[in-house]
Scaffold this active site. Structure first.
Site, short mmCIF file in Angstrom:
data_model
loop_
_atom_site.label_atom_id
_atom_site.label_comp_id
_atom_site.label_asym_id
_atom_site.label_seq_id
_atom_site.Cartn_x
_atom_site.Cartn_y
_atom_site.Cartn_z
N ASP A 235 -0.08 -19.81 -31.75
CA ASP A 235 -0.72 -18.51 -31.58
C ASP A 235 -0.15 -17.55 -32.63
O ASP A 235 1.06 -17.48 -32.82
CB ASP A 235 -0.42 -18.01 -30.16
N GLU B 293 -6.92 -16.07 -31.41
CA GLU B 293 -5.98 -16.33 -32.50
C GLU B 293 -5.09 -17.52 -32.15
O GLU B 293 -3.96 -17.63 -32.59
CB GLU B 293 -5.14 -15.07 -32.80
N ASP C 83 -10.37 -11.15 -39.37
CA ASP C 83 -11.15 -12.36 -39.62
C ASP C 83 -10.64 -13.10 -40.86
O ASP C 83 -10.57 -14.33 -40.89
CB ASP C 83 -12.64 -12.01 -39.81
N HIS D 250 -11.17 -5.28 -38.05
CA HIS D 250 -11.52 -6.63 -37.63
C HIS D 250 -11.88 -7.54 -38.80
O HIS D 250 -11.64 -8.75 -38.74
CB HIS D 250 -12.69 -6.59 -36.63
N ASN E 299 -5.64 -6.40 -36.36
CA ASN E 299 -6.94 -5.78 -36.13
C ASN E 299 -6.82 -4.26 -36.03
O ASN E 299 -7.63 -3.52 -36.58
CB ASN E 299 -7.56 -6.33 -34.85
#
Lengths: 128, 237
Positions: free
Chosen positions: B112, B155, B129, B125, B120
């Site tokens: 993770d 994630e 990405d 965002h 973010n």
């Protein structure tokens, strides 16, 4: 002679047969429950147009998918139009395809094989 | 009639009709012209039949291709291009039985990205990405061809490691952690760095959900002990 209009559905194309303009249009996908029933009035209209009218006929197709029975019906219609063309009638076909769909173009071109009438495949940004 | 072939396929019926019509015994038959018309009609029907088949075959081919594309899309995570959960569950059973059959180990890593929400929040965002996409390629580059790397959640990444025991999985998890630590996402004019926490567990024949749970616990422990670290746990099975 009368025009023929049939609304499109999920499984059958929109049909617009305009006698005064000499313009026949089919657009959509074609896999109706009974393709022969569906195409019969269209074939009849074409036959009457050829017999009764004198102006040119343009058939515009935007068909992205046809099942086997619909394919057979359209092949037969094109054969009849080709025969009329052979007898001197001004008949031509333009098939509009989605640019991104190479297979649709190939299928459209296949419809134009074995016939002499002007048959053009045009790629569009997005058919349908 | 031009020939006895329709396309490239000889048609026995057409050959027979042609040979009958050519027979001198029929030359004087008053019905000969009628027969010829019928023969032509037969040939035409045959041609249109063959043409219909050719076109129909093409449509079927297109359908088959669309099905394959759809199938691939269903197994792929759109953002990262990694496999998704569905692809994992499709494959894990066969990997488990292969491991059992050959007496080989099988392990799982769950990892993770640490404090991904901050990426973010700080950079937007689109930056998030970009980080996820880079992480996907960093992870893939650090794994073997036979490993399956899955975007498990937002994630979160899961890795299935065939033929790998807990020691191997621990080493792989550490390798992933180190690779992420040294990777930099360049987004617009920013350089974004993230770290990864990872938990590894070996499947000892138990249900895969149980192995995932154990790996998840290891991941949680890695997070609790300060993030940017990897831990391995033997499953209870």
């Amino acid at each position: 002679m009368d025009d023929l209009m049939i609304d499109g559905t999920n499984s059958s194309p929109l049909v617009k047969l305009d006698a005064s303009r000499g313009l026949a249009q089919l657009a959509g996908e074609s896999y109706p429950e009974n393709a022969f029933d569906f195409f019969e009035p269209i074939a009849l209209w074409m036959r009457r147009f050829i017999a009764e009218e004198t102006q040119p006929l343009l058939l515009e197709l935007r068909l992205s998918y046809l099942n086997t029975s619909s394919t057979k019906c359209l092949v037969d219609i094109l054969d009849e139009l080709d025969e009329a063309y052979g007898k001197g009638r001004d008949v031509r076909v333009v098939w509009y395809c989605d640019k991104r769909n190479e297979r649709a173009r190939e299928s459209a071109e296949e419809f134009g094989e074995d016939i002499d009438l002007p048959f053009e495949v045009v790629l569009e940004e997005s058919a349908q | 009639m031009s020939d006895e072939n329709v396309g490239d396929t000889p048609d026995p019926g057409l050959e027979e009709i042609s040979s009958v019509l050519r027979n001198p015994a029929f030359a004087a038959d008053p019905l000969l012209p009628k027969y010829k018309v019928l023969a032509e009609r037969y040939e035409k029907t045959l041609r249109s039949f063959m043409k219909t088949l050719r076109i129909s075959d093409r449509y079927q081919l297109r359908m088959k291709e669309l099905n394959e594309e759809l199938d691939a899309a269903m197994r792929t995570d759109y953002l990262t291009g990694l496999m998704n959960r569905r692809a994992f569950f499709d494959r894990v059973d066969s990997e488990r039985s292969r491991a059992k059959r050959h007496g080989r180990p099988l392990s799982i890593i769950i990892s993770d990205i640490d404090e991904f929400k901050l990426v973010n929040d700080r950079h937007g965002h689109a930056a998030g990405d970009a980080v996820l996409r880079l992480m996907a390629s960093v992870l893939l580059a650090s794994l073997r061809q036979e490993d399956l790397c899955v975007r498990w959640g937002g994630e979160e990444f899961l890795v299935l490691l065939p033929d790998t025991d807990i020691a191997g999985a621990a080493a792989a998890a550490e390798k992933l952690r180190a690779a992420v630590e040294s990777a930099v996402t360049r987004f617009e004019s920013k350089e974004i760095r993230v770290t990864l926490s990872a938990g590894a567990a070996e499947n000892r024949g138990e249900e895969v959900e149980d192995t995932i749970r154990v790996a998840d616990e290891a991941l949680l422990q890695a997070k609790r002990s300060g993030r940017n670290r990897s831990l391995a746990r033997r499953s209870p099975g």
